[in-house]
Design an enzyme around this catalytic site. Sequence first.
Site, PDB file in Angstrom:
ATOM      1  N   GLU A 289       0.830  -1.204   0.000  1.00  0.00           N
ATOM      2  CA  GLU A 289       0.000   0.000   0.000  1.00  0.00           C
ATOM      3  C   GLU A 289       0.871   1.265   0.000  1.00  0.00           C
ATOM      4  O   GLU A 289       0.448   2.317  -0.463  1.00  0.00           O
ATOM      5  CB  GLU A 289      -0.917  -0.001   1.236  1.00  0.00           C
ATOM      6  CG  GLU A 289      -2.324   0.446   0.929  1.00  0.00           C
ATOM      7  CD  GLU A 289      -3.329   0.146   2.035  1.00  0.00           C
ATOM      8  OE1 GLU A 289      -4.429  -0.304   1.720  1.00  0.00           O
ATOM      9  OE2 GLU A 289      -3.014   0.369   3.219  1.00  0.00           O
ATOM     10  N   HIS A 310       6.839 -27.037  -1.267  1.00  0.00           N
ATOM     11  CA  HIS A 310       6.130 -28.104  -1.977  1.00  0.00           C
ATOM     12  C   HIS A 310       4.982 -27.544  -2.808  1.00  0.00           C
ATOM     13  O   HIS A 310       4.089 -28.287  -3.212  1.00  0.00           O
ATOM     14  CB  HIS A 310       5.637 -29.148  -0.968  1.00  0.00           C
ATOM     15  CG  HIS A 310       6.788 -29.783  -0.234  1.00  0.00           C
ATOM     16  ND1 HIS A 310       7.308 -31.014  -0.580  1.00  0.00           N
ATOM     17  CD2 HIS A 310       7.554 -29.323   0.789  1.00  0.00           C
ATOM     18  CE1 HIS A 310       8.327 -31.294   0.217  1.00  0.00           C
ATOM     19  NE2 HIS A 310       8.508 -30.278   1.060  1.00  0.00           N
ATOM     20  N   LYS A 424     -14.143   0.638  -4.050  1.00  0.00           N
ATOM     21  CA  LYS A 424     -15.228   1.136  -3.179  1.00  0.00           C
ATOM     22  C   LYS A 424     -16.279   1.858  -4.020  1.00  0.00           C
ATOM     23  O   LYS A 424     -17.478   1.672  -3.823  1.00  0.00           O
ATOM     24  CB  LYS A 424     -14.669   2.118  -2.136  1.00  0.00           C
ATOM     25  CG  LYS A 424     -13.799   1.481  -1.084  1.00  0.00           C
ATOM     26  CD  LYS A 424     -13.431   2.523  -0.031  1.00  0.00           C
ATOM     27  CE  LYS A 424     -12.352   2.004   0.891  1.00  0.00           C
ATOM     28  NZ  LYS A 424     -11.765   3.048   1.731  1.00  0.00           N
TER      29      LYS A 424
HETATM   30  O1  PA5 Z   1      -3.316   1.691   5.957  1.00  0.00           O
HETATM   31  C1  PA5 Z   1      -4.423   2.181   5.815  1.00  0.00           C
HETATM   32  O2  PA5 Z   1      -4.641   3.396   5.975  1.00  0.00           O
HETATM   33  C2  PA5 Z   1      -5.627   1.332   5.468  1.00  0.00           C
HETATM   34  O3  PA5 Z   1      -5.263  -0.006   5.305  1.00  0.00           O
HETATM   35  C3  PA5 Z   1      -6.667   1.403   6.583  1.00  0.00           C
HETATM   36  O4  PA5 Z   1      -6.101   1.001   7.781  1.00  0.00           O
HETATM   37  C4  PA5 Z   1      -7.883   0.532   6.279  1.00  0.00           C
HETATM   38  O5  PA5 Z   1      -8.435   0.901   5.041  1.00  0.00           O
HETATM   39  C5  PA5 Z   1      -8.939   0.670   7.363  1.00  0.00           C
HETATM   40  O6  PA5 Z   1      -9.293   2.007   7.517  1.00  0.00           O
HETATM   41  P1  PA5 Z   1     -10.101   2.513   8.779  1.00  0.00           P
HETATM   42  O7  PA5 Z   1      -9.265   2.345   9.980  1.00  0.00           O
HETATM   43  O8  PA5 Z   1     -10.389   3.961   8.487  1.00  0.00           O
HETATM   44  O9  PA5 Z   1     -11.367   1.692   8.857  1.00  0.00           O
END
Ligand code: PA5
Length: 447
Positions: A289, A310, A424
């Site tokens: 990310e 394996h 989303k």
């Molecule tokens: O690293 C990030 O910002 C994302 O992975 C969020 O943690 C994830 O989308 C969850 O978001 P939130 O804590 O707002 O529900």
Amino acid sequence: MIHLKIDHSKINNFVSESEINAFQSKIDKSYEALLKKTGKGNDFLGWVTLPSEIDDALLSSIEADAREISQSAELYVVIGIGGSYLGARAVIEALSHNFAAFRKDGKFPVVIYAGQNISEDYMADLLEILNQRDYALTVISKSGTTTEPAVAFRILKNHLENKYGKENARKRIIAITDKERGALKTLADMEGYKTYVVPDDVGGRYSVLTPVGLLPIAVAGFNIRKLVEGAVAMQNFLAKSSNIADNPASEYAAVRNALLQKGKTTEIMVNYQPNLFYITEWWKQLYGESEGKENKGIFPAGVGFTTDLHSMGQYIQEGIRNIFETVLSIEKPKHNIEVPLDSDNLDGLNFIAGKRMNEVNRMAEIGTMLAHVDGEVPNIKISLPEMNEYNLGELIYFYEFACGLSGYVLDVNPFDQPGVEAYKKNMFALLGKPGFEKETESIKKRL
Ligand code: PA5
């Protein structure tokens, strides 16, 4: 001194030391941008100094809540996704008994997870278990609007209220969310839940050392003070110098970028201990990310050996040569089990009789590393002397800092995730969310 060690000697057939050291000036600039908070996404750099800023009052409050939860619940449901889920699970599973759910003498609640998927069958199975056992829950969402945890919380809040009554249910819920904004904050205030704050300047995937990770880890019975101590030790160590030769995070960031330059576009995180599975999952999110944007970034993958030797082992040995591996190696196991002697020796294994399983595992690790290097898969090794809270704290901060550096070396913003919005938008359009009418019309034409 820190316990974590990094060794990149098994990449030298592919990348020379001078090619690695050529990254020093980019590393220096990235390092300064992280510490002085001048780089891209600099409003999300709270994690850089977070470990040393965690105060005793916060730890004591988390420990008190954890004790209370242990007294009233056999199961503890943590609701969250992405950065609001993976860090806690990674640490808990790394430190836990491999069969924790089956132990009869457990002093602490078994931690289970919800809101990390939208599977109806997963939820139905969870509800069936929650009907039979006492439980408490913590809902974690920084934004408070993420669909997966919000759906799970709606269902589990109803379940908890039906089981214990509204008043008692309230005492079994803790919300971890933004300080003042967001739907979860509003709901928590309305319902009178205890809350903890996710600091504004700490993004989800860098939040494991905030209450997001610390509360679930404490409920599971682990020492959060030691975890934080280890992270502080790494924070202080990395703050001394940006030199690739002296700073393991600089070294890791430089080495992986040098490998990328040579066409090694996939990094596989390898472990030899099944309870490190979620450490790899957390690492995958952190790096994927943070770096995967603007058509850049190393693709982070994971395997558990020797299991996956394996399955994925064939591809790694002989498939497309765009891979390098990073082995997370834990030197000392907690237990001692020897391979027994067998008088029939039908499996031909008497040559290892009397040896510890760990020695066999270790030889598998070394043998695999050399085989993969021979197969043109460079190997980096990150090692910890043993698995405990302190060493995990070191590891977490090391991975976070190296990720920030590596993202800046790539010249991306390692602290945003704009690409997560695309699915989303489509999901909301397909579900007919108010405000998405145009998108709904156009997406339906594509079906
Ligand atoms: O690293 C990030 O910002 C994302 O992975 C969020 O943690 C994830 O989308 C969850 O978001 P939130 O804590 O707002 O529900």
